[in-house]
Design a protein around this motif. Structure first.
Motif, short mmCIF file in Angstrom:
data_model
loop_
_atom_site.label_atom_id
_atom_site.label_comp_id
_atom_site.label_asym_id
_atom_site.label_seq_id
_atom_site.Cartn_x
_atom_site.Cartn_y
_atom_site.Cartn_z
N HIS A 24 -4.10 3.42 4.76
CA HIS A 24 -3.14 2.73 3.90
C HIS A 24 -1.96 2.07 4.61
CE1 HIS A 24 -5.27 4.94 0.79
NE2 HIS A 24 -4.91 6.09 1.32
N ALA A 25 -1.60 2.49 5.83
CA ALA A 25 -0.31 2.09 6.37
C ALA A 25 -0.28 0.71 7.00
CB ALA A 25 0.17 3.13 7.40
N ALA A 26 -1.42 0.26 7.59
CA ALA A 26 -1.44 -0.99 8.35
C ALA A 26 -0.37 -0.95 9.44
CB ALA A 26 -1.25 -2.20 7.43
N GLY A 40 4.35 1.30 9.37
CA GLY A 40 3.49 0.56 8.45
C GLY A 40 4.22 0.05 7.22
N VAL A 41 3.42 -0.24 6.19
CA VAL A 41 3.95 -0.90 4.99
C VAL A 41 4.78 0.04 4.14
CG1 VAL A 41 2.06 -2.56 4.93
CG2 VAL A 41 1.82 -0.37 3.73
N SER A 94 9.70 7.63 2.87
CA SER A 94 9.11 6.31 3.02
C SER A 94 9.74 5.35 2.01
CB SER A 94 7.59 6.39 2.78
OG SER A 94 6.99 5.12 3.00
N PRO A 114 8.86 0.99 0.68
CA PRO A 114 8.04 -0.21 0.92
C PRO A 114 8.62 -1.06 2.04
CG PRO A 114 8.33 0.16 -1.43
CD PRO A 114 9.22 1.14 -0.74
N GLY A 115 7.78 -1.34 3.04
CA GLY A 115 8.18 -2.18 4.16
C GLY A 115 8.95 -1.47 5.25
N SER A 116 9.18 -0.15 5.12
CA SER A 116 10.01 0.58 6.09
C SER A 116 9.27 1.68 6.81
CB SER A 116 11.24 1.17 5.38
OG SER A 116 12.01 0.16 4.79
#
Length: 411
Positions: free
Chosen positions: A325-327, A350-351, A390, A392-394
């Motif tokens: 999931h992380a990319a 990742g995302v 976590s 989003p985007g961090s």
């Protein structure tokens, strides 16, 4: 004596009055003065009475007795009177009188101790030289008494407070050690209960796994082989049943391997936890084509099997989630051995995601039991915790923390 134990001054203070009385008596004998022979007739009985008073009221008494204010007020008052009478017979007995300075703050409350210091200073300054006969001498004597009383009272009060705080610290340290000991005992009991609960859960899981997959698969294989035996004249039908049996055998083998893999990982059988996680990260990095670094801080120690398995599974599950999931472009794993805790931190760039999503319903594919929820339950069984940070985007930071209970030892 241990270095952290306070010095027991009472061992030196208890015999001090008798010792000083003996020293003063010897000096009185070896320093003849005018009328010394007549004075000795009075001095020796006073010395005997003083020694008996000191021994009966203080030296031979228990700490419980000397810790009571009433008896010690009586003892100090009698000692001051006897010291004054002895000094009227010979001034050398000021050597005995000064014990009032030493004992005041050890035996009496601060306010009474200050009064005792003042009375001791008064008899030491006035009795040897007699009552001053001029205003100048009176002023000097009064100033000497006041200055002596204030200085000794000040330092005595400071010493009393210091001793009180030192005793309070010792008491708190003792209580803290007791609480730590009790906490370690409770911790060990909880761990035993958690291990027993984990063993029971593992047995139930294995029973369900065997019943739902392996047993049913074996039953299906037997059924297909029996059908193939009955269809022996019909080659195509027989081959079809055999193929079904082979498929069921492969599925049963896969299920059996999955059940065994849920037990102690083979990696931990061959290496310590940091090396096992490092090898896991290297294999994962090669498959996922994402750089993964592993760092260990502190002194690695062998932990209970259940705890090492929980941390290894945490690393395994977290890396699997990152790959899915992380990319992410890089991953960092840190194993920290603290005094009573071992932590595994996994960071990726990742995302990210919204952490509150973890509290929602499980996904439809039904694999949430192998995700963070299942990982939390595994850590709970060894009194561990799981923290996820976590956005989003961090990126994402996962922290798994377990008690540092050594193999064959305690925390």
């Amino acid at each position: 004596m241990k270095s952290d134990e306070p010095i027991d001054l009472r061992r030196f203070l208890t015999p001090l009055p008798v010792v000083l009385l003996g020293v003063a008596t010897v000096l009185c004998v070896v320093q003849p003065e005018e009328g010394a022979a007549t004075a000795r007739v009075t001095v020796f009985p006073l010395v005997v009475v003083t020694a008996a008073w000191t021994l009966a009221m203080y030296t031979l008494r228990s700490p419980q007795w000397t810790g009571r204010t009433g008896p010690m007020l009586t003892y100090v008052a009698g000692q001051l009177v006897l010291a004054a009478l002895l000094m009227t017979q010979h001034p050398i007995f000021f050597v005995f009188a000064v014990v009032g300075f030493v004992q005041a703050y050890d035996l009496l409350p601060p306010q009474w101790a200050f009064v005792s210091v003042g009375a001791t200073s008064l008899i030491i300054n006035l009795i040897p030289g007699g009552v001053p006969d001029s205003s100048r001498r009176i002023a000097i004597a009064a100033a000497s008494v006041c200055l002596q009383t204030c200085l000794i009272g000040l330092f005595g009060n400071l010493s009393h407070r210091f001793n009180e705080r030192s005793e309070e610290r010792c008491r708190l340290v003792t209580e803290l050690k007791t609480v730590i000991g009790e906490n370690n005992g409770l911790h060990a009991q909880l761990l035993i209960q958690a291990r027993e609960a984990g063993i029971q859960d593992e047995r139930q899981r294995m029973a369900r796994e065997i019943h739902d997959t392996i047993a049913q698969g074996l039953a299906g294989i037997i059924t297909q082989l029996q059908a193939a035996d009955r269809a022996r004249p019909q080659s195509e039908q027989r081959e079809w049943h055999l193929e079904q049996a082979r498929g069921l055998a492969r599925e049963s083998l896969t299920a059996a391997r999955r059940s065994v893999a849920a037990l102690r990982p083979a990696e931990l059988e061959e290496a310590h936890l940091p090396n096992a996680i490092r090898e896991l990260a290297q294999r994962w990095s090669a498959r996922a084509d994402v750089p993964a670094s592993v760092e260990t801080t502190g002194d690695p120690v062998p932990l209970l099997t259940e705890i090492e398995v929980a941390l290894f599974r945490a690393a395994q599950e977290t890396l699997a989630n990152i790959a899915k999931h992380a990319a992410a472009s890089k991953v960092r794993l840190t194993i920290s051995y603290l005094e009573d805790t071992v932590m595994l931190d996994v960071h990726d760039d990742g995302v990210g995601f919204t952490v509150t999503d973890l509290d929602g319903p499980p996904p439809a594919d039904g694999d949430s039991g192998y995700g963070l929820d299942g990982l939390r339950r595994r850590l709970d069984r060894v009194l561990g915790t799981l923290t996820v940070e976590s956005a989003p985007g961090s990126g994402t930071a996962v922290n798994a923390s377990v008690p540092a209970i050594r193999r064959g030892g305690s925390a």
